[in-house]
Design an enzyme around this catalytic site. Sequence first.
Site, short mmCIF file in Angstrom:
data_model
loop_
_atom_site.label_atom_id
_atom_site.label_comp_id
_atom_site.label_asym_id
_atom_site.label_seq_id
_atom_site.Cartn_x
_atom_site.Cartn_y
_atom_site.Cartn_z
N GLU B 128 9.53 -3.09 -12.85
CA GLU B 128 8.46 -2.82 -12.24
C GLU B 128 7.37 -2.87 -12.15
OE1 GLU B 128 7.79 -1.53 -8.93
OE2 GLU B 128 8.18 0.22 -8.70
N THR B 181 -1.82 -6.12 -3.03
CA THR B 181 -2.24 -5.19 -3.60
C THR B 181 -3.34 -5.49 -4.35
OG1 THR B 181 0.85 -4.91 -4.12
CG2 THR B 181 -0.52 -4.08 -6.22
#
Lengths: 307, 307
Positions: B128, B181
């Site tokens: 992740e 992001t």
Amino acid sequence: MNEIRIFSPATVANVSCGFDVMGFCLDSVGDEMVIRKVERKGIHITRIEGFDLPYEAEKNVSGVSALAMYDAIDVDFGFEIEIYKKIKPGSGIGSSAASAVGSVFGMNELLGRPFNKTQLTEFAIKGEALASKCEHADNLAPAMFGGFALVKSVSPLVILEIPSPEDLYATIIHPQIEIKTAESRALLPKEVALQDATTQWANFGSLIHGLHTGDFEVIKNALHDVIVEPHRSKLIPYFNEVTKAAINAGALGSGISGSGPSIFSLSKGIENAINVKDAIEKVYAKTGIDFDIHVSKINSKGIKIIN
Amino acid sequence: MNEIRIFSPATVANVSCGFDVMGFCLDSVGDEMVIRKVERKGIHITRIEGFDLPYEAEKNVSGVSALAMYDAIDVDFGFEIEIYKKIKPGSGIGSSAASAVGSVFGMNELLGRPFNKTQLTEFAIKGEALASKCEHADNLAPAMFGGFALVKSVSPLVILEIPSPEDLYATIIHPQIEIKTAESRALLPKEVALQDATTQWANFGSLIHGLHTGDFEVIKNALHDVIVEPHRSKLIPYFNEVTKAAINAGALGSGISGSGPSIFSLSKGIENAINVKDAIEKVYAKTGIDFDIHVSKINSKGIKIIN
């Protein structure tokens, strides 16, 4: 029934990670009050024992909450209030909240319960505001409902009753020092780091989960306050020594009760709670500061009628 | 058993008031992956369908989490990974988390389950981190455990499984726009008002209580984000129109899924969830922006073996 005697319990607000929204109710510490229906209309405080507080209803926490309720009803009689105060004002264990809920709870009983507990708490908020200069309910709610209470919001008033494990006990030390509310408030940060806030709601969510599941390991891991305690604990002498001794003696967690100076600890089982009391006493006995210390079961009932 | 096919579910992180610590698992959206034990040592990604992603294990989310686990075991064989990606990367419903948990879950099954789910999630955090540049587990935990998962802390990793009512459904719209992001992170405030933080943990504590008790009114009142949504929602076209339409159609609450652009709504019962879907479709049909929309039961099992 024209007269009622009630026990109005002390409470611990904030509970580390639940600043301003959470509180729990104590069993072994509280005021007693007598509420009496009388012909003379209005609210009359006729006796106060224990501490020196004003008799004028408009200047007394019990009186103000009673007047808020009295204004909402239409009766041709009045109420007398006697207050046997055992919780020292300014101790940080909900002294004003006990006074504020006591009068309205008692009046409601004498009237045949026209109001529910949330409505009664709304009246009590008016009394609490006289003492603390702002409308909050994190002591009132656990005093009224018992157990752990989460004040989801004050306006509208939404109180959630959180279950807790049977064998949860509190140890409370009240160092006999005065902390001025203004000084304690001034120490609160206006802004906090997002990262700290995130840690706090992770802890608070975990505490709610731990109380629901009765998982003491989860409760223990949740009982941290990264937001307020680092600031306010400076006002409480030997705070770090007390909390360290409590944890070493087996407490799940320790923190400031309300805005202090009392410090609460939570423990699994009464034996641990007594060990925690002994350990804290040892710390404070050396300081030369007078103190009270109590062990109490979590009071799941809250305010109640006594004989 | 030398080969396993798994369903690795999409997830919704943050859930309004649970920024950075809470997520829930979806049923109807997810990747499929095949994990195979092979003689050739190491981790080998042999097939990727759906989206264009790197085959080199060190550069692939599934590969990195698999390598983290592979380093922790001592075997004389290797693993092949096939990824049938259905969750679009960057959609905000845990695409990278699904990839990260998939490989380690599958390998663990083929090895006879030497690791528990929290340990597997620790490996998945490494994958992740490749995608999101920071170690977080609020998508991984619900993908791995199912249901609602509270990530109490990342270091040490503590995951709490929060029960939820049987008839809770999610509606998810994914507008086909790209949010960088970096841009989404830049919008996060570093500091927040103590008062807002307090509101957030009151809401989050209430959400945990509402999920435990199955009280939809409590869940509804808790689903508010006063901290992050006011900033991040600016990046999502027609965000306010969508959430308003969802609430009007009967949703309990709506918010940004992860860092967006997907928007989730929660509803009581599948009929409400479908009404919410229809209402949101109407809003977005007028915008000219392509979108996907899904209705899903809360997936209480999480990642699973399929045939």
